[in-house]
Design an enzyme around this catalytic site. Structure first.
Site, PDB file in Angstrom:
ATOM      1  N   GLY A  52      34.753  42.004  44.264  1.00  0.00           N
ATOM      2  CA  GLY A  52      33.628  42.655  43.608  1.00  0.00           C
ATOM      3  C   GLY A  52      33.251  41.908  42.346  1.00  0.00           C
ATOM      4  O   GLY A  52      34.118  41.384  41.651  1.00  0.00           O
ATOM      5  N   ARG A 116      35.584  37.944  51.095  1.00  0.00           N
ATOM      6  CA  ARG A 116      35.940  36.626  50.573  1.00  0.00           C
ATOM      7  C   ARG A 116      35.635  35.507  51.579  1.00  0.00           C
ATOM      8  O   ARG A 116      35.103  34.452  51.217  1.00  0.00           O
ATOM      9  CB  ARG A 116      37.439  36.639  50.259  1.00  0.00           C
ATOM     10  CG  ARG A 116      37.955  35.514  49.434  1.00  0.00           C
ATOM     11  CD  ARG A 116      39.474  35.617  49.349  1.00  0.00           C
ATOM     12  NE  ARG A 116      39.899  36.829  48.668  1.00  0.00           N
ATOM     13  CZ  ARG A 116      40.393  36.844  47.425  1.00  0.00           C
ATOM     14  NH1 ARG A 116      40.526  35.729  46.758  1.00  0.00           N
ATOM     15  NH2 ARG A 116      40.769  37.969  46.866  1.00  0.00           N
ATOM     16  N   ARG A 198      47.343  51.892  51.625  1.00  0.00           N
ATOM     17  CA  ARG A 198      46.030  51.938  52.258  1.00  0.00           C
ATOM     18  C   ARG A 198      46.137  52.488  53.665  1.00  0.00           C
ATOM     19  O   ARG A 198      47.002  52.085  54.431  1.00  0.00           O
ATOM     20  CB  ARG A 198      45.438  50.531  52.379  1.00  0.00           C
ATOM     21  CG  ARG A 198      44.920  49.979  51.098  1.00  0.00           C
ATOM     22  CD  ARG A 198      44.521  48.526  51.303  1.00  0.00           C
ATOM     23  NE  ARG A 198      44.098  47.937  50.058  1.00  0.00           N
ATOM     24  CZ  ARG A 198      42.858  47.989  49.581  1.00  0.00           C
ATOM     25  NH1 ARG A 198      41.917  48.611  50.273  1.00  0.00           N
ATOM     26  NH2 ARG A 198      42.555  47.437  48.436  1.00  0.00           N
ATOM     27  N   ASP A 315      42.638  33.334  38.756  1.00  0.00           N
ATOM     28  CA  ASP A 315      43.904  34.071  38.753  1.00  0.00           C
ATOM     29  C   ASP A 315      45.081  33.205  38.326  1.00  0.00           C
ATOM     30  O   ASP A 315      46.090  33.723  37.834  1.00  0.00           O
ATOM     31  CB  ASP A 315      44.197  34.637  40.152  1.00  0.00           C
ATOM     32  CG  ASP A 315      43.330  35.852  40.466  1.00  0.00           C
ATOM     33  OD1 ASP A 315      42.563  36.274  39.580  1.00  0.00           O
ATOM     34  OD2 ASP A 315      43.434  36.368  41.586  1.00  0.00           O
ATOM     35  N   ALA A 328      37.231  38.430  40.321  1.00  0.00           N
ATOM     36  CA  ALA A 328      36.557  37.248  40.861  1.00  0.00           C
ATOM     37  C   ALA A 328      35.458  36.781  39.912  1.00  0.00           C
ATOM     38  O   ALA A 328      35.231  35.580  39.738  1.00  0.00           O
ATOM     39  CB  ALA A 328      35.970  37.556  42.237  1.00  0.00           C
TER      40      ALA A 328
END
Lengths: 441, 441
Positions: A52, A116, A198, A315, A328
């Site tokens: 995002g 991505r 998740r 990162d 990002a």
């Protein structure tokens, strides 16, 4: 030719063909600065992960390389607003009327989300053939001293030379380990004591529990845990994606493996202090879930991203938890500053007609990048952690006050958005000039 | 068999295979009520138009037919928030910092947008073969009296029989004309004295003028006009879609043709009282633009949607301007109420074991639908007009006060969202019972 016999043109090695590495490469391509990307994987595979970014980053991407802005708009969608519901309330949430679904609303800055793999698929064809080398796992970087190129040594026994190295090799950066040594705790990311469980649950099951809320993107916050749910479409039907953020006090066994299998009963325990609706929702999750440990660089921030002619970006420099939705974006901001200062360095080599030391010019560029980027990107790491903590009512000042939570979150989003990228580039180039004079011979 | 010799099963004609007609059909299919759709076009062509619905409608679509909810989630995306900028300010808008892009923020209820053609493509295969008749342009409806089916007469000379007719034939509804007669002004939609000039401008051109605002969805409001811009992706690049809402005092020549070619100079004139940034934006538009006249049913609202065994739904009943982003949603709400009361009517025929008059039961169902739906759907028409007027600072109470504009808009969105569809269905079925008793023999 300068006094060491090198051509003044630069030759940059980029480590990693992920989102940040490819954006750095396109920034250099747009400025006619030669580069080669070295990627450890043997193929450019799609990672099934979403990223995002705030929509406002698009303007600065146009300056990086116009195709990157266009590509982002092509492959991304506007993200749902994540509005907040008090998950600890005893209320039966499915009875909420449709105009009072949320308890608080976070000021809706526009974000965009992209897969991505799709993002990279749109960009890789722009990179000229031969500029990406696959299967190149970096072992070491040999610095042969002033005037000599750096030598990259790879696991396959091959080597490569470069004037400078930009490490975009992600949260588990090999370059960071090489630079800091394995005994330095900053060489590795560290577990944030939060993991995400998740699971997908068929929409109708969740609708029976949450009513209208099942169809919207919602953040449930409460005592000791938090959860984000939103509908997604799969091949065989519509599901609600449930991401349960669970805090723990354990260590994570191995940073090489950041995912594991989680158990629903652990999620149930984590949401013990929530209200009946959220608890019932948790019961619909599969017994076994994907569990994804959140690591970041918060506990051991780097004192510099610049190490001579080697520099860290994305990162590799500042790994963040995802609570801000902007990791990002930080890497793409890095890319623009790096491309800008390297262009300055390249121009200074040409205008100095060989008298400047390429080595020192590159060091100045990377120090200028560090000074422009470190504070903001490390703030993001800290702020993202803070949001994660406060969503679980573990922040002593915010506690369970939803209005305070929204106010604090909104202020942080304002700070995230309030980035004058043109000013940042000016500061970086000014700093490059200053550093060049300091170190100039 | 009832006392007129008819089978108690119902046979419903749906006029129009658009979004509303197909949703009505699926609601009947889910309840085992026989229907046939008559569509005037010779093929089910995609209309290149987008529709928007509030996400909360998904829950009620599950009750209509679960596949409709799933289809909407599959083919729709979350819509951008449209946040508001004062277009009349003298400010150079491209200099706005990224965290202060908007002047006011409308409370962000979640909306979803879909392409009408893609929405229908997902639904039409669910309808059993033979239930859709193409090339059927309705000429007249012959009512042969109590106990006899209605006869539909088509332009191709063919006829068809039905127990009842649901007209979903859109803003220029042929059925409405048949029912009211051409001399009744309510038989036609009327020009709202607002038209939309649409044009695409390459993103970089707009970025030079608006900076960050070019990349987000923005509503510019001001004296006498308003504008919505957002980036879109085309095959050959990224553009900003510019929709300029222009007020005029002229009549529109012909309601059969709601689109025409507009001139940029007319847009320039309409935005004469705007600030320099928006004026410069208007100058980037092509010289010739698509112009789309907004018609609605506001000036001549229907006193009933029910005409015996014929009923109007969707735009045929309540054509609205698009300012609320909820026109299609109203039609889908109509569909659920219609399917529910027709199921009640069908059940009453079975339980009455032939003693009830099918004719009267259908009339009762349509009156119940009218009582449940007319007020809300006509409110939407009025409220949408009001939003269009107030965005152009033509509302005397709101004027150019952006905070008042946002407060008023948000209250209207609350009213739109605050629709308890389960309660509406209960009220409709109660009213059906009441009407059946009143008219029962």
């Amino acid at each position: 030719m300068d006094d060491h016999g090198n051509s003044p043109s630069l030759d940059i090695a980029i480590i990693g063909a992920g989102v940040v590495g490819v954006h750095v490469a396109l920034g250099l391509l747009h400025r006619n600065i030669p580069f080669t990307i070295y990627e450890q994987s043997s193929r450019l595979k799609e990672m099934g992960v979403g990223i995002g970014v705030p929509s406002i980053i698009i303007e600065s991407m146009t300056a990086l390389h116009p195709d990157t802005a266009e590509n982002l708009l092509k492959v991304s969608n506007v993200l749902n607003n994540v509005n907040v519901v008090n998950g600890s309330s005893d209320e039966d949430l499915k009875l909420r009327p449709a105009d009072r679904l949320y308890d608080v609303v976070i000021e809706p800055f526009e974000f965009r989300g992209a897969h991505r793999g799709r993002l990279l698929d749109g960009l890789l064809p722009i990179i000229p053939p031969g500029r990406v080398r696959l299967g190149k796992h970096l072992e070491s970087i040999v610095d042969r001293g002033d005037g000599e190129k750096l030598v990259l040594q790879f696991s396959d026994g091959s080597t490569a030379e470069a004037d400078a190295v930009i490490a975009c090799d992600g949260i588990k950066s090999r370059v960071r380990q090489i630079l800091l040594g394995k005994d330095n705790p900053a060489s590795l990311p560290h577990y944030t004591h939060t993991s995400i469980y998740r699971g997908l649950v068929p929409l109708d099951k969740i609708s029976n529990i949450l009513g209208n809320l099942a169809n919207c993107a919602v953040q449930y916050i409460g005592q000791g845990a938090s959860m984000v749910t939103y509908p997604i479409v799969a091949k065989d039907g519509v599901y609600v994606n449930v991401a349960a953020y669970v805090h723990d006090e354990e260590d994570w066994p191995d940073s090489d493996y950041m995912t594991s299998v989680g158990k629903r009963q652990d999620v149930e325990a984590a949401f013990a202090h929530f209200g009946p609706s959220v608890k019932e929702l948790v019961k619909t999750l599969p017994e076994e879930l994907n569990r994804w440990a959140l690591f970041d660089s918060h506990d051991h921030p780097l004192s510099s991203y610049a190490f001579g002619r080697v520099v860290l970006a994305g990162d590799a420099a500042h790994a963040s938890t995802p609570h801000h939705g902007a990791g990002a974006g930080m890497g793409i901001e890095d890319a623009l500053v790096l491309a800008t200062v390297l262009k300055k360095a390249a121009d200074s080599l040409v205008s100095a007609q060989g008298s400047a030391s390429k080595h020192k010019s590159l060091e100045a560029a990377f120090r200028a990048y560090d000074s422009a980027r470190r504070e903001r990107s490390q703030w993001l790491v800290t702020s993202s952690r803070h949001i994660g903590v406060s969503a679980q009512w573990r922040d002593p000042e915010i506690g369970g006050d939803l209005d305070l939570y929204a106010k604090d979150f909104t202020e942080r989003l304002h700070k995230l958005m309030n980035y004058d990228w043109k000013d940042a580039l000016m500061r970086a180039t000014d700093e490059f000039e200053r550093q060049s004079e300091l170190k100039g011979e």
